[in-house]
Design an enzyme around this catalytic site. Structure first.
Site, PDB file in Angstrom:
ATOM      1  N   HIS A 168      -2.987   7.466   2.193  1.00 14.77           N
ATOM      2  CA  HIS A 168      -3.452   6.138   1.800  1.00 14.77           C
ATOM      3  C   HIS A 168      -4.784   5.884   2.516  1.00 14.77           C
ATOM      4  CE1 HIS A 168      -3.860   1.969   1.116  1.00 14.77           C
ATOM      5  NE2 HIS A 168      -3.514   1.599   2.332  1.00 14.77           N
ATOM      6  N   CYS A 193       0.813  -1.230   0.000  1.00 17.97           N
ATOM      7  CA  CYS A 193       0.000   0.000   0.000  1.00 17.97           C
ATOM      8  C   CYS A 193       0.843   1.276   0.000  1.00 17.97           C
ATOM      9  CB  CYS A 193      -0.948   0.000   1.195  1.00 17.97           C
ATOM     10  SG  CYS A 193      -2.124  -1.352   1.136  1.00 17.97           S
ATOM     11  N   ASN A 202     -10.089   0.256   0.347  1.00 17.92           N
ATOM     12  CA  ASN A 202      -8.622   0.314   0.284  1.00 17.92           C
ATOM     13  C   ASN A 202      -8.168  -0.293  -1.040  1.00 17.92           C
ATOM     14  OD1 ASN A 202      -5.889  -0.106   0.514  1.00 17.92           O
ATOM     15  ND2 ASN A 202      -5.957  -0.937   2.586  1.00 17.92           N
TER      16      ASN A 202
END
Ligand code: COA
Length: 315
Positions: free
Chosen positions: A242, A112, A272
């Site tokens: 993020h 990520c 996500n």
């Protein structure tokens, strides 16, 4: 010379899966997911789509909109951990499809945090290798590594791609960037399975431990980066983080003493999307009309590894 963000584009698969739809096959509820994560829905790719096809769609839109001469693109850097082929890289597949020759092209996998690692490399290409443009892509097909029977992770992820174009600029752009990794964390967030066998590859996570790490690392990394450049957090116009979990961002925002109104949140619609989440959030901020040239942006991310990163730039 600075690397400046001059354009962005995205691709999101057409199919939207709501929390209500997930709760038909999992022991979960819309209310639980929203309360614990801030997520309402996610885009999920079709059977004939891949991380590579999503990246290509985002880049085609970006280049068409900007009318860029492909020969001026000196590098293509793709952040992903869900490429469906081992080789060639998605970056090279993009070079082939977009007719970009002679570019420095590679994929990076920092989970990520991948988009910030790619941004760091793009910054180096512009500053030290005289690239005129650098094409940076964050893309992930998280639905392909999701264990759809595990309610603690299946509700968290989505698919998508975001691309930005960096251009060399004598006056302003990326001011500072720091990325790194930890010597622990491998077991806490990982994909099990083996690409060399027919075993399915699925993600598993210790959510509580990851949460703790994320809050601590997002704060300290951003704080250290800004301090090392003598930048007052109050001078940041937009935080573009993020998008893992709304509560993680709320904790960090409180510690940072920055107005929540300046923190971009898109997890409600996207969930996500791993390496794609920052460019998707940036594009949504741009589309809102609130982002103007000269604004100061702070990016920050954490991910499996553990990896982490933060960057500050003038838009
Ligand atoms: N629906 C309903 N209940 C769920 C659920 C779901 N989707 N997922 C877990 N639960 C249950 C658990 O089984 C547990 O039940 P129990 O008390 O009977 O044992 C309860 O909810 C609490 O679980 P817990 O794991 O303690 O919840 P949490 O408050 O820590 O929230 C996460 C779970 C995953 C949302 C949270 O830990 C998190 O966001 N972690 C960070 C994840 C992340 O950002 N990962 C990406 C890294 S890039």
């Amino acid at each position: 010379m600075f690397a400046r963000i001059v354009a962005s584009q995205i691709y999101l698969p057409q199919r939207i899966v709501s929390n209500h739809e997930l709760s038909e096959s999992l022991d979960t509820s819309h209310e639980w997911i929203v309360k614990r994560t801030g997520i309402h829905a996610r885009h999920i790719l079709a059977d004939d789509e891949t991380a590579s096809s999503m990246a290509l769609s985002a880049c085609q839109r970006l280049l068409a909109e900007q009318n860029i001469d492909p020969s001026l693109i000196g590098s293509i850097i793709v952040a992903t951990s869900t490429s469906h082929t081992a080789m060639p890289s998605i970056a090279c597949q993009l070079a082939n499809s977009l007719g970009i020759n002679d570019a420095f092209s590679l994929d990076v996998n920092a989970a990520c945090s991948g988009f910030l690692y790619a941004l760091s490399l793009g910054n180096d290409r512009i500053r030290h290798h005289n690239d005129h443009y650098s094409l940076i892509v964050g893309v992930d097909a998280m639905s392909r590594i999701t264990d759809w029977s595990d309610r603690s992770t299946a509700v968290l992820f989505g698919d998508g791609a975001g691309a930005i174009l960096l251009k060399s600029d004598p006056d302003t752009g990326l001011i500072g960037i720091r990325c790194g990794s930890e010597s622990h964390g491998e077991e806490l967030l990982r994909v099990h399975g083996n690409l060399h066998s027919s075993q399915p590859c699925t993600l598993s996570m210790d959510g509580k431990e990851v949460f703790r790490f994320a809050v601590d690392r997002l704060y300290t990394t951003s704080q250290n980066l800004l301090a090392s450049h003598g930048i007052d957090p109050q001078s940041i116009d937009w935080v573009v983080p993020h998008q893992a979990n709304s509560r993680i961002l709320d904790y960090v925002t409180k510690q940072f003493d920055i107005s929540p109104l300046r923190v971009v949140k898109t997890m409600a619609q996207h969930a996500n999307t791993s390496a794609a989440s920052i460019p998707l959030a940036l594009h949504s901020l741009r589309d809102s009309g609130k982002l103007v040239r000269g604004h100061r942006l702070l990016f920050k991310a954490f991910g499996a590894g553990f990896t982490w990163g933060a960057a500050v730039c003038e838009y």
